[in-house]
Design a protein around this motif. Structure first.
Motif, PDB file in Angstrom:
ATOM      1  N   HIS A   3       4.282  64.387  24.444  1.00 50.24           N
ATOM      2  CA  HIS A   3       4.050  63.710  23.173  1.00 50.24           C
ATOM      3  C   HIS A   3       3.818  64.794  22.122  1.00 50.24           C
ATOM      4  O   HIS A   3       3.262  65.833  22.424  1.00 50.24           O
ATOM      5  N   SER A  23       3.748  46.151  18.152  1.00 52.81           N
ATOM      6  CA  SER A  23       2.453  46.212  18.847  1.00 52.81           C
ATOM      7  C   SER A  23       1.576  45.011  18.484  1.00 52.81           C
ATOM      8  O   SER A  23       0.902  44.459  19.353  1.00 52.81           O
ATOM      9  N   GLY A  74       3.662  55.523  18.320  1.00 50.48           N
ATOM     10  CA  GLY A  74       2.321  55.105  17.952  1.00 50.48           C
ATOM     11  C   GLY A  74       1.856  55.789  16.683  1.00 50.48           C
ATOM     12  O   GLY A  74       2.471  56.755  16.214  1.00 50.48           O
ATOM     13  N   THR A  99       0.067  51.571  19.523  1.00 53.50           N
ATOM     14  CA  THR A  99       1.206  52.169  20.217  1.00 53.50           C
ATOM     15  C   THR A  99       2.131  51.047  20.678  1.00 53.50           C
ATOM     16  O   THR A  99       1.709  49.894  20.808  1.00 53.50           O
TER      17      THR A  99
END
Length: 175
Positions: A3, A23, A74, A99
């Motif tokens: 990430h 989300s 996210g 996220t």
């Protein structure tokens, strides 16, 4: 999978809107009305994000995002608290942290919240707060596993659709 955390820019507005809409529909189904969730409009959310990101806000507020393979999965936004019972110099509020559902349980949320808390500490905050829907047990469990505690504050928000009960969570920051 690796990430990458970075500051969001105005060009990220469509990706942030996509993460927010996706989300929210997954996390809040059964907690907010289906009509409200189904009515979340990508274009409207994108414009809201463009406006937020254009304003900036200095070192005491920002939006961080997390990418996997150049794909935004996210984001989180923090700023000085607007709660009347807290000192906005000492307490920062995480106004959002979301996220995509397909990365839930993979460590992305932990990576993101760790980066946000580090940024808040670097911005001079001593404590962080956030509000979570009382019925959102998945999110509450996540926060509690990561050292957050409900501080006793409760608010009933009637601003959008239904009266919803929110609990305030709090965590001290290492500066």
């Amino acid at each position: 999978m690796t990430h990458r955390i970075r500051l969001a820019t105005q060009q990220d507005a469509p990706a942030l809107a996509r993460v927010q809409r996706t989300s929210w529909r997954a996390a809040f189904r059964g907690l907010l009305s289906d009509d409200y969730l189904d009515g979340l409009d990508h274009e409207t959310l994108t414009k809201t994000w463009e406006s937020l990101l254009t304003r900036g806000g200095g070192a005491r507020q920002c939006t961080l995002l997390v990418e996997q393979t150049d794909h935004v999965v996210g984001y989180s936004r923090f700023y000085p608290t607007d709660d009347e019972d807290d000192d906005s110099v000492q307490v920062g509020m995480i106004g959002s942290i979301y996220t995509l559902p397909d990365v839930w349980g993979t460590g992305v949320g932990k990576t993101l919240i760790t980066a946000v808390l580090d940024a808040m500490g670097s911005a001079g905050y001593a404590e962080a707060t956030l509000w979570v829907l009382e019925g959102n047990t998945r999110a509450r469990s996540f926060y509690e596993r990561n050292g957050w505690r409900h501080d006793g504050a409760l608010v009933v928000d009637r601003s959008e659709v239904l009266p919803i009960r929110k609990l305030r969570y709090r965590k001290g920051l290492n500066r």
